[in-house]
Scaffold this active site. Structure first.
Site, PDB file in Angstrom:
ATOM      1  N   ASP A 193     -31.562   0.115 -32.341  1.00 60.29           N
ATOM      2  CA  ASP A 193     -32.609  -0.751 -32.877  1.00 60.29           C
ATOM      3  C   ASP A 193     -31.994  -1.649 -33.948  1.00 60.29           C
ATOM      4  O   ASP A 193     -30.837  -1.466 -34.334  1.00 60.29           O
ATOM      5  CB  ASP A 193     -33.730   0.151 -33.430  1.00 60.29           C
ATOM      6  N   HIS A 194     -32.798  -2.566 -34.449  1.00 58.98           N
ATOM      7  CA  HIS A 194     -32.389  -3.585 -35.431  1.00 58.98           C
ATOM      8  C   HIS A 194     -31.048  -3.362 -36.153  1.00 58.98           C
ATOM      9  O   HIS A 194     -30.901  -2.435 -36.922  1.00 58.98           O
ATOM     10  CB  HIS A 194     -33.437  -3.708 -36.538  1.00 58.98           C
ATOM     11  N   GLU A 229     -38.856  -2.086 -41.277  1.00 59.32           N
ATOM     12  CA  GLU A 229     -38.428  -0.895 -40.581  1.00 59.32           C
ATOM     13  C   GLU A 229     -37.034  -0.549 -41.073  1.00 59.32           C
ATOM     14  O   GLU A 229     -36.132  -1.358 -40.984  1.00 59.32           O
ATOM     15  CB  GLU A 229     -38.414  -1.140 -39.070  1.00 59.32           C
ATOM     16  N   HIS A 236     -44.097  -4.640 -37.737  1.00 54.78           N
ATOM     17  CA  HIS A 236     -43.681  -3.239 -37.797  1.00 54.78           C
ATOM     18  C   HIS A 236     -44.679  -2.475 -38.648  1.00 54.78           C
ATOM     19  O   HIS A 236     -45.113  -2.959 -39.684  1.00 54.78           O
ATOM     20  CB  HIS A 236     -42.291  -3.124 -38.427  1.00 54.78           C
ATOM     21  N   HIS A 281     -41.765  -5.738 -30.301  1.00 56.14           N
ATOM     22  CA  HIS A 281     -41.517  -4.883 -31.466  1.00 56.14           C
ATOM     23  C   HIS A 281     -42.832  -4.589 -32.172  1.00 56.14           C
ATOM     24  O   HIS A 281     -43.740  -5.414 -32.161  1.00 56.14           O
ATOM     25  CB  HIS A 281     -40.563  -5.570 -32.450  1.00 56.14           C
TER      26      HIS A 281
HETATM   27 ZN    ZN Z   1     -38.450  -3.833 -34.409  1.00 51.94          ZN
END
Ligand code: ZN
Length: 365
Positions: free
Chosen positions: A113-114, A186, A232, A270
């Protein structure tokens, strides 16, 4: 050329981790079938096993992903070498999934993820492990990584993503990029949601998508996290409005200029937690194949543990119950309350598979 192609429609895949052409086959099945897969952030074997349990029960394929913080936790908060734990935690989680996924009889995509600029070394270290895994097993470790340089100028974002994709394409790995900004936060990576501004930065512009597709799609396989007002976390409604029609406009722009059918791009949603069901359905109809879910599964993990502790308070303060002199061991055994947490996550994911239309559609045969 590094380009790989999906297998013909109807092809079954071996259960287990899918990468390369098998991953593209899965994406094509999602596109043709009009469904999407939940991408669930995990932090340990308990959360991984809960995801596999629900996927197996729902006969659905699934995406398991790690943020850098999740990977660090997996490697151990107490590990004195934080950077090593961040890399090796992700490797360990991936190996756990490679080892067990087959036994659950479904196809599993492994993702990260990110990663912002500060985490590019993390992604590159994982690609190193992917190359090594490929030599040893014929398959990379992860199916896809995610780079989020959406806070930087568009050309910088695209150029950095291109450099990483050049490394990943020979392994048959895919890259998820972000265009426009997902609101909220996040794992410390995030953006403010301003109450009064028009929040234009939370909506991806189709011309940005065109530019990214023009540069990246000739290099290797890329998926797009486009922003359409998604955030998020779970917030009180009203600040930002979900506008899935932005995804439709982006698909039409790319199809018009580069071809590739009516939904040429595989899109990522997302911040799926707490989203309205009709907006989820609409987004999937425009080519979203992956919906990230983290906040809701965190709560689903915690809530049953809270209920368990409230129902059995003495077991969390005394090894012998002072009211009857009996041992409380059977109640405080971590397997009891961790199992309650696993069941909570699996139940929340039953809902996600239903929302996304993926229940009963596993390609594993
Ligand atoms: Zn995300």
């Amino acid at each position: 050329m590094n380009h790989i192609s999906p297998a013909p429609a109807g092809t079954k895949l071996k259960p287990g981790v899918v990468t390369g052409a098998d991953y593209l086959t899965l994406l094509e099945a999602c596109r043709a079938g009009g469904y999407a897969l939940p991408a669930v952030n995990v932090v340990g074997t308990n959360s991984i096993n809960a995801v596999l349990e629900s996927a197996s029960k729902n006969k659905a394929d699934v995406i398991i992903q790690l943020s850098n913080g999740g990977a660090r936790f997996f490697g151990g908060e107490g590990c004195p070498d934080a950077e090593a734990a961040r890399v090796l935690g992700a490797v360990s989680a991936a190996q756990h999934v490679h080892t067990l996924a087959k036994a659950y009889g479904v196809c599993v995509v492994l993702h990260t993820d990110h990663a912002d600029r500060s985490l590019l070394p993390w992604v590159n270290a994982l690609i190193d492990h992917g190359e090594e895994h490929m030599k040893r097993t014929g398959q990379p470790l992860f199916s896809s990584h995610m780079i989020d340089l959406s806070a930087e100028p568009l050309e910088t974002n695209i150029a950095e993503c291109a450099a990483v994709l050049k490394r990943m394409a020979p392994l048959g790995m895919s890259l998820e990029i972000e265009l426009g900004v997902t609101g909220g936060e996040e794992d410390g990576i995030g953006h403010d949601i301003e109450e009064s501004a028009d929040n234009a930065h939370l909506y991806t512009q189709p011309e940005d998508v065109l530019r990214a597709w023009e540069v990246l799609s000739p290099i290797g396989h890329v998926t797009m996290a486009a922003s359409f007002g998604n955030v998020h976390g779970v917030y009180a409604p009203g600040n930002v409005k979900l506008r899935p029609e932005i995804l439709k406009a982006s698909q039409e722009a790319v199809a018009g200029k580069f071809g590739g059918g009516d939904k040429p791009m595989s899109l990522v949603f997302h911040g799926g937690s707490g989203s309205e069901k009709d907006k989820i359905t609409e987004a999937v109809s425009y080519g979203v194949f992956k919906m990230n879910i983290d906040t809701d599964t965190q709560f689903a993990f915690a809530e049953p543990v809270g209920a368990y502790v409230q129902a059995n308070p003495v077991a969390f303060t005394h090894q012998i119950d002072p009211s009857n002199g009996k041992p409380t061991k059977k109640l405080y055994d971590p397997r009891k309350w961790l199992r309650a947490a696993e069941k909570g996550v699996a139940k929340r994911l039953d809902e996600a598979f239903a929302d996304l239309g993926s229940a009963g559609r596993s390609l594993a045969g």
